[in-house]
Design an enzyme around this catalytic site. Structure first.
Site, short mmCIF file in Angstrom:
data_model
loop_
_atom_site.label_atom_id
_atom_site.label_comp_id
_atom_site.label_asym_id
_atom_site.label_seq_id
_atom_site.Cartn_x
_atom_site.Cartn_y
_atom_site.Cartn_z
N HIS A 186 46.31 43.62 43.71
CA HIS A 186 47.56 44.58 43.30
C HIS A 186 47.68 45.45 42.76
O HIS A 186 48.31 46.31 43.31
CB HIS A 186 48.74 43.03 42.80
N HIS B 217 47.55 36.70 36.75
CA HIS B 217 45.78 37.25 36.39
C HIS B 217 45.61 37.15 35.08
O HIS B 217 46.63 37.03 34.73
CB HIS B 217 45.87 38.49 37.40
N ASP C 84 41.53 40.88 34.59
CA ASP C 84 41.57 41.48 35.95
C ASP C 84 41.94 43.35 36.10
O ASP C 84 41.66 43.47 37.08
CB ASP C 84 41.97 39.94 36.95
#
Length: 416
Positions: free
Chosen positions: A302, A345, A349
């Site tokens: 994302h 996350h 990350d």
């Protein structure tokens, strides 16, 4: 009986070397004739800019000026040949380097929304197939056309679709390898431990991505060089997600929050895995479309999409569009915050995803804008796909806009 001098079009490097010696430039015979193999046509179109810049880079100002005087005499004597080549002698004298015989009309090229002007001299406007380059208070004009090369854009689209499909399959594999939460609890994370989880935050992150994607699609639709832009997006996005496939496959991290219900071995056979991968691929990996995955933590997909779209929007819109640029950055940064606030996350990350995406974008565009890969063997070896896609794109892509469709007949009658 004297031997007649051949036409300058038939001059070889030996004729140029003889001419240089006659003009008193014996010291430059090796550089111009032996190393760079200048023949009659080449010496006739040589400019002061060529002498100063790589690969010639003459350092003695007096020699540069005297050599240019001799070259201009040669150009005057062969003005008919210059015209046949598409230049006018008056254009060379004005310092522009190369002019078309035809009158030049139209609007200036814009690079990132601004005219490229570094001198105080008045500049003639250019047509849509020309751009300007300024050095030492002078400007050059080059005929230039950006070939859309639609077939390369189609190849890049196939590449990114394949990578997304492969990523979806890898996500199915890593989901089944997620460490048991009881045995491997969430790892310590300063941000996640300090900020309480917001249940609706991940949906907001995806909403930011959807808005940013719509802005980018509008920019892409109206941009004159939309084929090149789409090709670059597909190339970069595919490469980053291919790297993500490797990182999330080789290392399986424990889930970042207790709220995530991840159970392994959801798909017993290969057919079930493929069906699950198609579901993830068709849903774009978004929870808004009903897709839920675990294990794809290193690194955040994302964040990659948000950051890549932001950089493409800000790169390919004029610098004066401050509202669009600000909105793009706000959506990017808020989207990243919502990803972390949702505890979907780890912080690392998101950080790695942002770093890799921005570095790859900047490195790609630096090479493309400076044409550095033409002189860099390393770039051609390590980035063969880049060299393939960008081999016919000469320098920065100007931000020009046009309506992609022809005007309806009713509008033609109303506004002409």
């Amino acid at each position: 009986m004297a031997v007649s001098q051949p036409s300058i079009r038939r001059w070889t490097t030996k004729h140029v070397a003889k001419w240089l010696k006659e003009e008193g430039f014996s010291d430059y015979v090796d550089l111009l004739c032996n190393r760079h193999r200048l023949d009659g046509t080449s010496i006739l179109t040589l400019t002061e800019y060529d002498l100063r810049s790589p690969p010639l880079e003459l350092k003695v100002l007096g020699d540069i000026k005297r050599l240019m005087v001799s070259i201009r005499k040669l150009q005057k004597q062969n003005s008919d040949v210059l015209e046949e080549l598409g230049y006018t002698y008056e254009g060379w004298l004005s310092g522009s380097g190369a002019h078309s015989p035809n009158s030049i009309q139209g609007s200036d090229w814009l690079y990132n929304g601004d005219p490229v002007r570094d001198s105080d001299e008045p500049v003639a406007s250019l047509s849509a197939d020309q751009y300007q380059q300024y050095t030492n208070g002078k400007y050059k004009q080059h005929t230039r056309r950006l070939d859309p090369e639609y077939w390369k854009t189609i190849l890049s689209s196939v590449y990114v679709v394949f990578v997304f499909g492969f990523t979806s399959f890898v996500m199915v594999i890593v989901h089944e390898r997620v460490p048991d939460m009881q045995t491997y609890p969430p790892l310590p994370d300063i941000f996640l431990d300090s900020v309480p989880r917001i249940p609706w935050a991940f949906a907001m992150a995806e909403a930011c991505g959807v808005v940013l994607c719509n802005i980018w699609l509008l920019v892409l639709l109206l941009h004159k060089h939309r084929s090149i832009l789409l090709r670059r997006l597909c190339s970069l996005m595919g490469t980053v997600f291919m790297l993500r496939c490797i990182t999330m496959f080789v290392t399986s991290l424990s889930v970042p929050g207790q709220h995530l219900q991840c159970s392994g071995k959801l798909n017993s056979d290969m057919w079930a895995k493929l069906k699950r991968a198609v579901a993830i691929w068709s849903g774009f990996g978004m929870t808004l479309t009903g897709v839920h995955t675990c294990g794809d933590y290193m690194f955040s997909g994302h964040t990659v999409v948000l950051t890549m779209l932001n950089f493409f929007v800000t790169e390919y819109t004029p610098r004066g569009w401050n509202f669009i640029h600000t909105l793009s950055w706000v959506l990017n940064l808020f989207g990243i915050f919502f990803i972390l606030a949702a505890h979907e996350h780890y912080s690392i990350d998101v950080f790695i995803a942002f770093y890799i995406t921005t570095r790859l974008f900047l490195y790609y565009h630096t090479l493309a804008n400076t044409r550095a890969y033409q002189q860099s063997r390393r770039a051609r070896i390590w980035f063969p796909m880049f060299s393939f896609f960008e081999c016919n794109v000469n320098g920065p892509v100007p931000n020009e806009y046009c309506w992609p469709f022809s005007k309806p007949s009713i509008l033609k009658r109303l506004i002409g």
